[in-house]
Design a protein around this motif. Structure first.
Motif, PDB file in Angstrom:
ATOM      1  N   GLN A  64      -1.793  20.912 -33.547  1.00 14.14           N
ATOM      2  CA  GLN A  64      -1.518  22.364 -33.483  1.00 14.14           C
ATOM      3  C   GLN A  64      -1.019  22.799 -32.021  1.00 14.14           C
ATOM      4  O   GLN A  64      -1.346  22.010 -31.056  1.00 14.14           O
ATOM      5  CB  GLN A  64      -2.560  22.883 -33.654  1.00 14.14           C
ATOM      6  CG  GLN A  64      -2.786  24.641 -34.032  1.00 14.14           C
ATOM      7  CD  GLN A  64      -1.916  24.733 -35.145  1.00 14.14           C
ATOM      8  OE1 GLN A  64      -1.970  24.171 -36.171  1.00 14.14           O
ATOM      9  NE2 GLN A  64      -0.965  25.999 -35.193  1.00 14.14           N
ATOM     10  N   ASP A 153       1.557  31.202 -34.586  1.00 19.92           N
ATOM     11  CA  ASP A 153       2.188  30.292 -35.465  1.00 19.92           C
ATOM     12  C   ASP A 153       3.605  30.072 -35.360  1.00 19.92           C
ATOM     13  O   ASP A 153       4.231  28.875 -35.451  1.00 19.92           O
ATOM     14  CB  ASP A 153       1.881  30.498 -37.110  1.00 19.92           C
ATOM     15  CG  ASP A 153       2.253  32.042 -37.268  1.00 19.92           C
ATOM     16  OD1 ASP A 153       2.461  32.805 -36.528  1.00 19.92           O
ATOM     17  OD2 ASP A 153       2.928  32.447 -38.509  1.00 19.92           O
ATOM     18  N   ASP A 156       4.108  27.733 -32.626  1.00 17.43           N
ATOM     19  CA  ASP A 156       3.642  26.412 -33.121  1.00 17.43           C
ATOM     20  C   ASP A 156       4.870  25.788 -33.821  1.00 17.43           C
ATOM     21  O   ASP A 156       5.417  24.549 -33.800  1.00 17.43           O
ATOM     22  CB  ASP A 156       2.516  26.522 -34.067  1.00 17.43           C
ATOM     23  CG  ASP A 156       1.819  25.308 -34.559  1.00 17.43           C
ATOM     24  OD1 ASP A 156       1.884  24.333 -33.533  1.00 17.43           O
ATOM     25  OD2 ASP A 156       1.836  25.202 -35.860  1.00 17.43           O
ATOM     26  N   GLU A 209      -2.154  29.670 -37.910  1.00 17.67           N
ATOM     27  CA  GLU A 209      -2.649  28.584 -36.885  1.00 17.67           C
ATOM     28  C   GLU A 209      -4.158  28.533 -37.042  1.00 17.67           C
ATOM     29  O   GLU A 209      -4.761  27.693 -36.246  1.00 17.67           O
ATOM     30  CB  GLU A 209      -2.115  29.110 -35.762  1.00 17.67           C
ATOM     31  CG  GLU A 209      -2.807  30.318 -35.169  1.00 17.67           C
ATOM     32  CD  GLU A 209      -2.005  31.856 -35.542  1.00 17.67           C
ATOM     33  OE1 GLU A 209      -1.256  31.645 -36.560  1.00 17.67           O
ATOM     34  OE2 GLU A 209      -2.216  32.783 -34.852  1.00 17.67           O
TER      35      GLU A 209
END
Ligand SMILES: Nc1ncnc2c1ncn2[C@@H]1O[C@H](COP(=O)(O)OP(=O)(O)OP(=O)(O)O)[C@@H](O)[C@H]1O
Ligand SMILES: [Mg+2]
Lengths: 435, 268
Positions: A64, A153, A156, A209
């Motif tokens: 992550q 997210d 990411d 996430e």
């Protein structure tokens, strides 16, 4: 037959007819072997493709992206009155700390819209994280320290390469200005990737996430425990009774046919049954592993009964007679001798049944286990979800980041299955006896 | 009891004996087919009785009647009376599980449990609670193995599995296992059919010794074996007892020509 039997060369065994026959036999033997081998290769190939695609898509779920920012725990935000009252401090808006840090990092951003995009780089989880930090250590107030926070997210996905810079801005989840900020953060060394422990310790979340599989794993565990505790004893006892004690008559024939039929009933029907009986009549809690386990137990029972009966039938009759001949009661013969000898087969059947139950979604949808549940269930009465349902829910979510979570969850599910089968192998070894 | 003996003595001349089992007019059916017809047989106490006859004539069926193992066969029905110490074992109030403890059985194929040698022998005493403690149980296991003539071969490996023994040893283990329950009667269904001549000789020797304390009924296909070890012989044919009497008499001057034919090897 006209050949003299004394001359083996001339007799049928060496004659032309025989050698033609032999060739044909060898040929069909070779053909069969090749067919068998290719069948296995095809199966392995398909399995390989499946694993490859799942692992290829899913391994990034285990890492992550994080953003490290210098957070100033300013007293004016956390504790305006300076009372250090924990209750008050808990309700402070910690989001402001993150926003302040970002503003300090990028002072040139002033437009409301741009600011919103900038604040969106860091996950909502940061608020929680900072609150916990202060709760754990109030002396941080007034200090400025670097804090590693989850990135959103989209960030990411971008860092993992799923979002390309080359796409025109309108089709891109990460806009040009965001790219600029990310590049700046990258240059500062503020962006880093780490092992995603939260995936294995957290429950479900609307934010990809922050989503974890642990809640579903615990749910699956409780559900399977209930399934096992119900279906194993009932299944094995029914099998013993039917094989060893029940009179052989019309009634037992009918029961036998019905058990075989039950094994073929679509699982959703069991879900409807569970809904009708456990929820509507017995008023058990909705979405609970208890009800899920009971419903799956209905489905697993026939499998266990059929496998157990086959295993019991495979115990040689001589053992039964030896025990009875010594004056053991039928019950003693069954429990001292037949059951232990049938155990490996019974366990295999049970694990097959439980593996099916582990992967089952449809009946659980009927009893409400499809709800969004963020908490880790603490027992069989708590609302929970299970792994396949979690996979289904994530696969159904629009966010790009849930794709890798889905594959990651499938990998965890497969790992769970392998673990269960390993237990079965160990137990089987333990119970197996050499004849 | 006395009158019974006289009755049978009238038809077949035999020496006087106390009978421990007497079967009267026993009929056995498997479903609709009749396997035994009006079988009458007196089994003498502390002697060896052998049952001979061609394959399928009902010897095993009769043997299984004596400890009610036929109860476990689906569709099997037994009619008539079988008296054990004067009590009909098919009568009301008779517990077939207890009966099987009194009437032990050794099967054609050695069938030790897949457990240790010790546990094989100890199983009977354990379920019947014959031993008060571990030492008594040990003692029982050892004496049973000794009686079965197996002790020298296994005393160093009492805890290896029973199935790791040779066929002959396994059969003697099964005999030891039956003895450990302390039965009064031992039924043996072709106990030597899976054994080589040396193992057979050992088992025969053992059976002859056991006769001191037990009444033994043995089914055998070997005329020599019947002649060697038994005092009494019954010849079965097509579900009936054709002739029964002292072994010597049956093998030297049988009164029925079917018996004559069978023992001289003309049929069967
Ligand atoms: N379980 C059964 N079900 C139906 N018929 C049976 C069963 N057992 C035996 N029979 C029949 O009863 C008859 C007698 O069988 P039994 O086994 O008593 O013969 P046997 O004298 O012991 O033969 P063998 O010397 O071959 O062992 C045979 O015709 C057989 O087919
Ligand atoms: Mg037989």
């Amino acid at each position: 037959m006209t050949d003299t039997p004394n001359d083996p060369k001339a007799s049928g065994w060496y004659g032309e007819k025989y050698s033609a026959n032999l060739k044909k036999r060898h040929k069909s033997e070779r053909l069969f072997r090749r067919l068998g081998l290719s069948a296995i290769l095809i199966a392995l190939g398909l399995l390989g493709i499946l694993l490859f695609s799942i692992v290829g898509k899913g391994y990034t779920a285990f890492i992550q992206t994080y953003i490290t920012l210098d957070i100033t725990f300013s007293e004016s935000v956390i504790d305006k009155d300076g009372t250090r009252d924990p209750v008050k401090m808990r309700s402070a808006s910690y989001g402001n700390l993150v926003r302040d840090a970002l503003r300090k990092e990028f002072p040139e951003v002033t437009q409301r819209r741009d600011l919103r995009a900038l604040f969106g780089l860091v996950s909502k989880d940061a608020t929680q994280q900072l609150r916990k930090m202060i709760a754990a250590d109030p002396s941080l107030i007034g200090k400025t320290i670097p804090v590693r926070m989850l990135a959103s997210d989209d960030v990411d996905m971008f860092e993992k390469g799923y979002i390309s810079r080359d796409v025109v801005q309108d089709d891109r989840r990460v806009k040009d200005n965001e790219l600029e900020w990310l590049d700046a953060l990258q240059a500062d060394g503020a962006i880093s990737t780490h092992f995603n422990t939260r995936f294995f310790t957290g429950g479900d979340s609307r934010e990809p996430e922050m989503a974890g599989i642990w809640g579903a794993m615990v749910g699956s565990f409780y559900t399977l425990i209930v399934t096992f505790l119900i279906s194993f004893p009932i299944g094995v006892m029914s099998a013993i009774y039917l094989e060893e004690f029940a009179p052989k008559n019309k009634l037992t024939d009918i029961i036998e046919v019905n058990i075989n039929n039950l094994a073929a009933v679509p699982s959703i029907v069991f879900g409807l049954l569970g809904l009708a009986i456990f929820l509507n009549v017995a008023h058990l809690p909705r979405s609970a592993p208890l009800v899920g386990g009971m419903t799956l137990a209905l489905m697993t029972l026939p499998t266990i009964i059929i496998a157990s009966r086959a295993a019991i039938r495979a115990v040689p009759d001589s053992i039964r007679q030896a025990a009875l001949g010594l004056g053991a009661s039928p019950q003693q013969a069954a429990f001292h001798h037949i059951l232990p000898l049938a155990m490996p087969g019974i366990l295999t059947g049970t694990i097959i049944g439980l593996s099916q139950a582990l992967g089952e979604t449809a009946p659980l949808l009927m009893i409400g286990m499809v709800a969004f549940i963020a908490d880790i269930p603490g027992g069989v009465f708590d609302p929970a979800t299970v792994m396949p349902v979690q996979i289904f829910l994530w696969a159904d979510s629009p966010e790009r980041a849930f794709v890798e979570k889905t594959s990651g969850a499938i990998m965890v599910l497969l790992g769970f299955l392998i673990f269960m089968n390993a237990i079965a192998v160990v137990l089987r070894k333990k119970f197996e006896r050499r004849w | 009891m006395q009158s019974l003996v006289e009755e049978s003595a009238a038809t077949e001349q035999q020496t006087e004996f106390n009978s421990v089992i007497s079967a009267k007019r026993v009929n056995v059916f498997y479903g609709d087919t009749q396997a035994l017809t009006n079988v009458d047989l007196e089994v003498p106490e502390n002697q060896i009785t052998s049952l001979i006859g061609p394959s399928g004539c009902g010897k095993s069926t009769f043997l299984r009647c004596l400890n009610r193992m036929n109860d476990t066969v689906d569709g099997c029905r037994v009619e008539g009376e079988i008296l054990l110490d004067g009590v009909d074992i098919y009568g009301p109030g008779v517990d077939e599980v207890l009966l099987r403890a009194r009437v032990g059985m050794v099967f054609q194929k050695p069938n030790p449990f897949p457990k240790s040698i010790y546990d094989n022998v100890a199983y009977g005493p354990r379920i019947h609670g014959l031993a008060a403690n571990k030492d008594e149980l040990d003692e029982m296991v050892l004496t049973s193995l000794e009686k079965a003539g197996l002790i020298n071969e296994v005393q160093n490996r009492l805890h290896s599995t029973g199935t790791s023994l040779s066929g002959g040893q396994q059969q003697r283990l099964c005999i030891a296992r039956a003895l450990a329950v302390q039965p009064e009667i031992i039924l043996m269904d072709e106990p030597c059919s899976a054994l080589d001549p040396i193992a057979t000789a050992k088992v025969e020797e053992l059976i002859e010794e056991l006769k001191e304390n037990y009444s033994i009924i043995i089914v055998t296909h070997s005329m020599q074996q019947a002649a060697r070890i038994s005092q009494k012989t019954a010849f079965f044919h097509l579900g009936e007892v054709v002739e029964v009497g002292d072994t010597e008499k049956i093998f030297t001057s049988p009164s029925d020509e079917r018996t004559q034919g069978y023992i001289t090897g003309r049929f069967g």
